[in-house]
Design an enzyme around this catalytic site. Structure first.
Site, PDB file in Angstrom:
ATOM      1  N   ASP A  36       0.842  -1.198   0.000  1.00  0.00           N
ATOM      2  CA  ASP A  36       0.000   0.000   0.000  1.00  0.00           C
ATOM      3  C   ASP A  36       0.884   1.258   0.000  1.00  0.00           C
ATOM      4  O   ASP A  36       0.629   2.208  -0.736  1.00  0.00           O
ATOM      5  CB  ASP A  36      -0.904  -0.027   1.245  1.00  0.00           C
ATOM      6  CG  ASP A  36      -2.010   1.020   1.204  1.00  0.00           C
ATOM      7  OD1 ASP A  36      -2.430   1.410   0.102  1.00  0.00           O
ATOM      8  OD2 ASP A  36      -2.455   1.434   2.294  1.00  0.00           O
ATOM      9  N   HIS A  58      -4.407   2.998  -6.996  1.00  0.00           N
ATOM     10  CA  HIS A  58      -5.617   2.796  -6.204  1.00  0.00           C
ATOM     11  C   HIS A  58      -6.870   2.686  -7.078  1.00  0.00           C
ATOM     12  O   HIS A  58      -7.823   1.999  -6.710  1.00  0.00           O
ATOM     13  CB  HIS A  58      -5.772   3.877  -5.130  1.00  0.00           C
ATOM     14  CG  HIS A  58      -5.057   3.533  -3.850  1.00  0.00           C
ATOM     15  ND1 HIS A  58      -3.706   3.680  -3.713  1.00  0.00           N
ATOM     16  CD2 HIS A  58      -5.505   2.993  -2.684  1.00  0.00           C
ATOM     17  CE1 HIS A  58      -3.339   3.275  -2.498  1.00  0.00           C
ATOM     18  NE2 HIS A  58      -4.410   2.840  -1.854  1.00  0.00           N
ATOM     19  N   HIS A  71      -6.784  -0.819  -8.088  1.00  0.00           N
ATOM     20  CA  HIS A  71      -7.184  -1.583  -6.898  1.00  0.00           C
ATOM     21  C   HIS A  71      -8.709  -1.679  -6.828  1.00  0.00           C
ATOM     22  O   HIS A  71      -9.274  -2.749  -6.615  1.00  0.00           O
ATOM     23  CB  HIS A  71      -6.642  -0.928  -5.621  1.00  0.00           C
ATOM     24  CG  HIS A  71      -7.395  -1.340  -4.394  1.00  0.00           C
ATOM     25  ND1 HIS A  71      -8.590  -0.752  -4.024  1.00  0.00           N
ATOM     26  CD2 HIS A  71      -7.171  -2.311  -3.479  1.00  0.00           C
ATOM     27  CE1 HIS A  71      -9.054  -1.353  -2.941  1.00  0.00           C
ATOM     28  NE2 HIS A  71      -8.218  -2.294  -2.590  1.00  0.00           N
ATOM     29  N   HIS A 120      -5.819  -5.494   0.608  1.00  0.00           N
ATOM     30  CA  HIS A 120      -5.778  -4.160  -0.013  1.00  0.00           C
ATOM     31  C   HIS A 120      -4.398  -3.901  -0.621  1.00  0.00           C
ATOM     32  O   HIS A 120      -4.275  -3.538  -1.794  1.00  0.00           O
ATOM     33  CB  HIS A 120      -6.114  -3.107   1.049  1.00  0.00           C
ATOM     34  CG  HIS A 120      -5.982  -1.687   0.576  1.00  0.00           C
ATOM     35  ND1 HIS A 120      -6.946  -1.066  -0.193  1.00  0.00           N
ATOM     36  CD2 HIS A 120      -4.994  -0.776   0.746  1.00  0.00           C
ATOM     37  CE1 HIS A 120      -6.561   0.169  -0.466  1.00  0.00           C
ATOM     38  NE2 HIS A 120      -5.375   0.381   0.092  1.00  0.00           N
TER      39      HIS A 120
HETATM   40 ZN   LIG Z   1      -4.382   2.265   0.173  1.00  0.00          ZN
END
Ligand SMILES: [Zn+2]
Length: 344
Positions: free
Chosen positions: A154, A237, A240, A254
């Site tokens: 992340d 993201h 993601h 995540h």
């Molecule tokens: Zn994140």
């Protein structure tokens, strides 16, 4: 964690402590002891495990009943996000006590709220940030290594996303222009991960706390959080978000999905083979996935990849911060490329 009581008394008399049963079993003794010498008290309420509107409402009622003037979330991202939302509804200060370093959410003023079916309903933006983020690295090191590695994934994207936002003239999640400070923090975050990530993961594998663990935990929890809030999010993201719809990827974390998003971002931005190979090799060295099979997805159909691309290229989402135009087909192509590409 020994300092929680003393830290809490600065912000309230009665803390509503939100923790699920597993986390509470691990931390109750230390938390209770920490309040013995403190001026304030606490009331612990059981967190169900899901940050839903229903759960936030239930715990908000508990905050009223216990007359709490402070909320404290202990646990993973969902319990901290729930504590933030409960605090926001009661206009209370909130403290974050992450027991895993799996994302940069503990520092942020955002809660991701889910529906009963597990889909994301809303990213609630709160007016206040947590008053404190208390991280006990001994607890972080004892948690499963996969969480720590996910946190690196992340945080690894933060600098690339801040750079994309900067170069595109984009905006942060608060619709502000990115700050020089945000970029500087994102760059420091990146440097710590690259210089100390491998050593930190090796230490966490044996539940050890070393200076590398301290540094990388700070990069994941603090620098990445401040970095994305003040620097901006971009393709990593956005992709993601698309990957959350991909059949097979349900149990990927995540940070694992963000890592795949980052590799695809590099392809979309036209990174050279050398740049791509460098970041890919680092991901491999810390144990992050570098292709879709690493997320649990084998042989995705063209339609499934297009669906990922459709969500990822939502023009109101973070894809807007890319300095290059990105179509859903390009996202699908980039995912296909990283799935078969090993330049080393
Ligand atoms: Zn994140």
């Amino acid at each position: 964690m020994d300092r929680l009581g003393k830290l809490a008394e600065r912000h309230g008399q009665t803390a509503l402590v939100i923790a699920d049963d597993t986390v509470w079993e691990l931390t109750a003794e230390t938390v209770e002891r920490s309040f013995e010498s403190a001026a304030g008290t606490f009331e612990r309420v059981r967190f169900s495990g899901d940050c839903t509107v229903e759960e936030i409402d239930r715990l908000t009622r508990a905050a009223v009943e216990t007359d709490a003037d402070l909320a404290v979330g202990i646990g993973g991202g969902k319990s901290l996000d729930t504590a933030k939302s409960v605090a926001a509804r009661r206009e209370l200060p909130v403290g974050s006590v992450p027991t895993i370093a799996a994302t940069d959410s503990p520092t942020s003023s955002i809660s991701i709220v889910y529906g009963e079916d597990g889909s994301v309903v809303e990213a609630e933006k709160h007016r206040r940030h947590p008053e404190f983020v208390l991280v006990d690295t001994a607890v972080i090191a004892q948690a499963p290594t996969r969480w720590f590695v996910s946190g690196i994934g992340d945080a690894l994207a933060t600098c690339y996303e801040a750079t994309a936002t900067w170069e595109s003239g984009g905006t942060t999640v608060f619709e502000d222009r990115p700050a020089y400070a945000g970029r500087a923090l994102a760059q420091t975050c990146y440097r710590l991960l690259r210089d100390r990530g491998k050593g930190a993961v090796r230490a966490v594998e044996s539940d050890s706390v070393t200076e590398n663990v301290e540094a990388v935990t700070e990069a994941i929890v603090l620098l990445s959080g401040l970095g994305f809030e003040n620097g901006g999010l971009a393709a990593a993201h956005a992709i993601h978000d698309g990957l959350t719809t991909l059949p097979g990827a349900e149990s990927a974390t995540h940070g694992e999905k963000v890592t795949i998003g980052l590799l695809a971002q590099l392809i979309l931005e036209g990174a050279t083979d050398e740049e791509f190979a460098d970041i890919r090799a680092f991901a491999v060295s810390v144990g992050l996935p570098t292709d879709l099979s690493g997320l649990g997805v084998t042989d995705p159909s063209d339609a499934e990849l297009e669906a990922v691309g459709r969500v990822a290229t939502d023009p109101s989402g973070p894809i807007r911060n890319e300095p290059v135009d990105v179509s859903r087909e390009q996202v699908a192509d980039a995912l296909q490329v990283i799935d078969t590409f090993d330049p080393s």
